[in-house]
Write an enzyme that holds these catalytic residues in place. Structure first.
Site, short mmCIF file in Angstrom:
data_model
loop_
_atom_site.label_atom_id
_atom_site.label_comp_id
_atom_site.label_asym_id
_atom_site.label_seq_id
_atom_site.Cartn_x
_atom_site.Cartn_y
_atom_site.Cartn_z
CB ALA A 155 -0.93 -0.01 1.21
CB CYS A 165 0.56 -7.64 -5.74
SG CYS A 165 0.75 -9.41 -5.98
P1 NAD Z 1 0.38 -17.32 -9.68
O1 NAD Z 1 -1.02 -17.29 -10.13
O2 NAD Z 1 1.48 -17.01 -10.65
O3 NAD Z 1 0.72 -18.78 -9.07
C1 NAD Z 1 -0.10 -19.46 -8.20
C2 NAD Z 1 -0.05 -20.94 -8.57
O4 NAD Z 1 -0.73 -21.68 -7.55
C3 NAD Z 1 -0.77 -21.29 -9.89
O5 NAD Z 1 0.16 -21.90 -10.77
C4 NAD Z 1 -1.90 -22.24 -9.47
O6 NAD Z 1 -2.12 -23.27 -10.41
C5 NAD Z 1 -1.36 -22.81 -8.17
N1 NAD Z 1 -2.38 -23.33 -7.28
C6 NAD Z 1 -3.53 -22.72 -6.87
N2 NAD Z 1 -4.19 -23.52 -6.00
C7 NAD Z 1 -3.46 -24.66 -5.87
C8 NAD Z 1 -3.60 -25.84 -5.10
N3 NAD Z 1 -4.66 -26.00 -4.29
N4 NAD Z 1 -2.68 -26.82 -5.21
C9 NAD Z 1 -1.61 -26.66 -6.03
N5 NAD Z 1 -1.39 -25.54 -6.76
C10 NAD Z 1 -2.30 -24.55 -6.68
O7 NAD Z 1 0.47 -16.34 -8.43
P2 NAD Z 1 1.77 -15.55 -7.91
O8 NAD Z 1 1.97 -14.30 -8.69
O9 NAD Z 1 2.90 -16.51 -7.74
O10 NAD Z 1 1.25 -15.09 -6.47
C11 NAD Z 1 1.10 -16.01 -5.42
C12 NAD Z 1 0.90 -15.22 -4.13
O11 NAD Z 1 2.06 -14.44 -3.85
C13 NAD Z 1 -0.26 -14.23 -4.17
O12 NAD Z 1 -0.87 -14.21 -2.90
C14 NAD Z 1 0.42 -12.91 -4.44
O13 NAD Z 1 -0.30 -11.83 -3.88
C15 NAD Z 1 1.72 -13.07 -3.70
N6 NAD Z 1 2.85 -12.28 -4.24
C16 NAD Z 1 3.03 -12.16 -5.59
C17 NAD Z 1 4.14 -11.46 -6.08
C18 NAD Z 1 4.39 -11.33 -7.55
O14 NAD Z 1 5.31 -10.61 -7.91
N7 NAD Z 1 3.66 -11.97 -8.42
C19 NAD Z 1 5.07 -10.91 -5.18
C20 NAD Z 1 4.83 -11.06 -3.82
C21 NAD Z 1 3.73 -11.75 -3.35
C1 UGA Z 2 5.41 -5.04 -6.19
C2 UGA Z 2 6.35 -4.67 -5.02
O1 UGA Z 2 7.38 -3.81 -5.51
C3 UGA Z 2 6.99 -5.92 -4.42
O2 UGA Z 2 7.77 -5.57 -3.28
C4 UGA Z 2 5.88 -6.89 -4.00
O3 UGA Z 2 6.44 -8.10 -3.50
C5 UGA Z 2 5.00 -7.21 -5.20
O4 UGA Z 2 4.44 -5.96 -5.73
C6 UGA Z 2 3.82 -8.07 -4.87
O5 UGA Z 2 3.41 -8.16 -3.74
O6 UGA Z 2 3.34 -8.63 -5.86
P1 UGA Z 2 5.74 -5.69 -8.75
O7 UGA Z 2 4.29 -5.40 -8.83
O8 UGA Z 2 6.23 -6.97 -9.29
O9 UGA Z 2 6.21 -5.64 -7.21
O10 UGA Z 2 6.58 -4.53 -9.47
P2 UGA Z 2 6.89 -3.01 -9.09
O11 UGA Z 2 8.27 -2.72 -9.48
O12 UGA Z 2 6.51 -2.69 -7.70
O13 UGA Z 2 5.94 -2.22 -10.08
C7 UGA Z 2 4.53 -2.20 -9.93
C8 UGA Z 2 3.95 -1.20 -10.90
O14 UGA Z 2 4.26 0.13 -10.50
C9 UGA Z 2 4.45 -1.35 -12.33
O15 UGA Z 2 3.39 -1.14 -13.23
C10 UGA Z 2 5.48 -0.25 -12.44
O16 UGA Z 2 5.68 0.17 -13.75
C11 UGA Z 2 4.85 0.83 -11.58
N1 UGA Z 2 5.81 1.80 -11.03
C12 UGA Z 2 6.79 1.40 -10.20
C13 UGA Z 2 5.66 3.13 -11.34
O17 UGA Z 2 4.75 3.53 -12.09
N2 UGA Z 2 6.53 4.05 -10.80
C14 UGA Z 2 7.54 3.68 -9.97
O18 UGA Z 2 8.31 4.56 -9.50
C15 UGA Z 2 7.67 2.31 -9.66
#
Ligand code: NAD
Ligand code: UGA
Length: 471
Positions: free
Chosen positions: A229, A280
């Protein structure tokens, strides 16, 4: 306090978080066997592909997987075996915003977390440390514990930890190699602290001890939502200021530089843009809004909601600028949209601002050429169809074409819109682009990417987000 020694890890969820995180754990802890499981067979097959065509694009990831796969890193669809074999299980499944039911549009859909938790309870035959890696609302760990305890076999003990992930896509591997911090939340009981030490010991293989923070469970869960946030709030703040810059002749780069020079503010994450995307930021803020409302804190909810409202405004404002500048109509005009991913160095398109821009241009009856160096064509069609559910794909394809290079996308276009900050867009042959475009040729830079003066010398009319210069 007897610390459990972790020798076998299972990660449920082979996505953007589970895959890279556990691949890095395997690389840095050769003595630990790591198995990443997923129900999605195509995804697991891609992780196992002989030519390392991995299901996600992330710089440095292939190298990590090449070194660890089949040594102590395994990918499998056998979820039950993964659970049974492990001492410690990461739950790293998706937690999207709920689409229907109570809290629709705001609350996190915890169905995947619950299903994974129930599976652990159903098949586990020995003690497990269960680690909440997914981003979840405050006190989800309590629900997980209740489910596990109500369904477990005798002599099967579960300790729950919260260990949210802070990696950003595009820099995931370097973030994981050198994290600002690793956060572990546990119950403050002897058993909870022992489980916390066991996980801390895994990270201690490469993360300095002073970067491993241990806190209570609920603080850990809330800190993850709070971090996202506050990061998103910085972007909405700078984007709000970008609108003032455009109206006054100030320059958002200069303002961000001046403000960020204050060591209390700091220079990072102050880059004005067409709006933030990604799976996210919006989801987690809406989650925080829902949590605040559920806790009868409407002023707090309203405060955080504005971060998302401002982001929507920024996207709308940008598409309106394009239409206004192109003499108030883009009907039948060709617009090249460079970039479809939500940020550079990823193929992920979730909540990408490019989707909203293209939908806006479609509704103005423009013709759109899209190019992105990483995003699969099917993904673009799927996203555009989801954005305009009442328009058949065939109609979308009459208006939108996917191109295989930036030069091709810009051919015969009236305007180029930079939606993602891919470096290659800065370095394309802009002279060549200019020759191929209709005149006057416009560039709308939604990412502060290109050298506007250089482009103007070529002949372009350039509009950069947050810059007050008149064309
Ligand atoms: P994603 O959709 O890429 O991956 C999740 C995977 O979990 C999928 O491949 C799905 O098939 C699998 N899955 C779901 N239910 C299942 C089950 N019951 N058994 C086995 N597999 C199962 O999601 P993501 O981007 O990796 O995000 C995962 C979590 O991490 C979310 O809560 C997200 O908010 C958090 N997160 C994401 C990021 C990011 O950069 N994407 C960064 C930090 C935190
Ligand atoms: C973000 C956080 O940076 C991670 O710490 C967190 O783990 C993750 O969300 C998550 O929980 O999924 P991410 O969304 O992968 O990571 O990438 P960012 O670099 O944060 O960018 C997010 C968005 O903001 C992008 O669209 C990027 O272009 C935009 N952004 C970023 C801006 O417009 N201005 C900036 O100064 C930085």
């Amino acid at each position: 306090m007897s610390t459990v020694k972790v020798t076998k890890i299972c990660c449920i969820g082979a996505g953007y978080v589970g895959g890279p995180t556990c691949a890095v754990i395997a690389l840095r802890c050769p003595h630990v066997q790591v198995t990443i499981v997923d129900l999605n067979k195509a995804r697991i097959d891609a992780w196992n592909s002989p030519d390392f065509k991995l299901p996600i694009y992330e710089p440095g990831l292939e190298d990590v997987v090449r070194k660890a796969r089949d040594r102590n890193l395994f990918f499998s669809t056998d979820v039950d075996k993964g659970i049974q074999d492990a001492d410690l299980i990461f739950v790293s499944v998706n937690t999207p915003t709920k689409k229907s039911g109570v809290g629709a549009g705001f609350a996190a859909d915890l169905n995947y977390v619950e299903l994974a938790t129930r599976r652990i309870a159903a098949v586990a035959t020995s003690n497990k440390i269960v680690v909440e890696k997914s981003t979840v609302p405050c006190r989800t760990a309590e629900s997980m514990r209740t489910i596990l305890e109500a369904n477990s076999k005798p002599n099967c003990r579960f300790d729950i930890l919260s260990n949210p992930e802070f990696l950003a896509e595009g820099t995931a591997i370097s973030d994981l190699f050198k994290p600002d911090r690793v956060l572990i939340g546990s119950l403050q009981t002897l058993e909870g602290k022992a489980a916390c030490s066991a996980l801390a010991e895994v990270y201690a293989n490469w993360v300095p001890a002073d970067r491993i923070l241990t806190v209570g469970l609920w603080s850990s869960e809330l800190s993850k939502l709070a971090a996202n946030a506050m990061l998103a709030q910085r972007i909405s703040s700078i984007n709000a200021l970008s609108a003032i810059c455009e109206a006054t002749g100030a320059n958002i780069d200069e303002v961000a530089h001046a403000v960020g020079f204050d060591s209390r503010v700091g220079p990072k994450f102050l880059r004005a843009s067409v709006g933030f995307g990604g799976s996210c930021f919006q989801k987690d803020i809406l989650n925080l809004v829902y949590l605040s409302e559920s806790l009868h804190l409407p002023e707090v909810a309203e405060y955080w909601k504005q971060v998302v409202v401002m982001n929507e405004y920024q996207k709308r404002r940008f598409s309106k600028t394009v239409v206004d500048t192109l003499f108030n109509t883009i009907t039948g005009k060709r617009i090249a949209v460079l970039g479809f991913a939500f940020k550079a160095d990823t193929g992920d398109t979730r909540e990408s601002p490019a989707i909203t821009l293209i939908r806006d241009f479609q509704s103005e009856k423009a013709l759109i050429n899209v190019y992105d160096p990483q995003v699969e064509h099917e993904q673009i069609w799927a996203d555009l169809t989801e954005a305009s559910p009442s328009t058949p794909l065939a109609s979308i394809q009459k208006q939108v074409s996917i191109c295989s290079s930036a030069l091709e996308a810009c051919k015969n276009a009236e305007a180029v819109v930079i939606a993602t900050e891919w470096k290659e867009f800065r370095d394309i042959d802009w002279e060549q682009v200019y020759k191929g475009m209709n005149k006057p040729a416009f560039v709308f830079d939604g990412r502060l990417l290109v050298d506007a003066d250089k482009l103007r010398k070529i002949g372009f009319k350039v509009n950069t987000i947050g810059r007050g210069e008149r064309m």
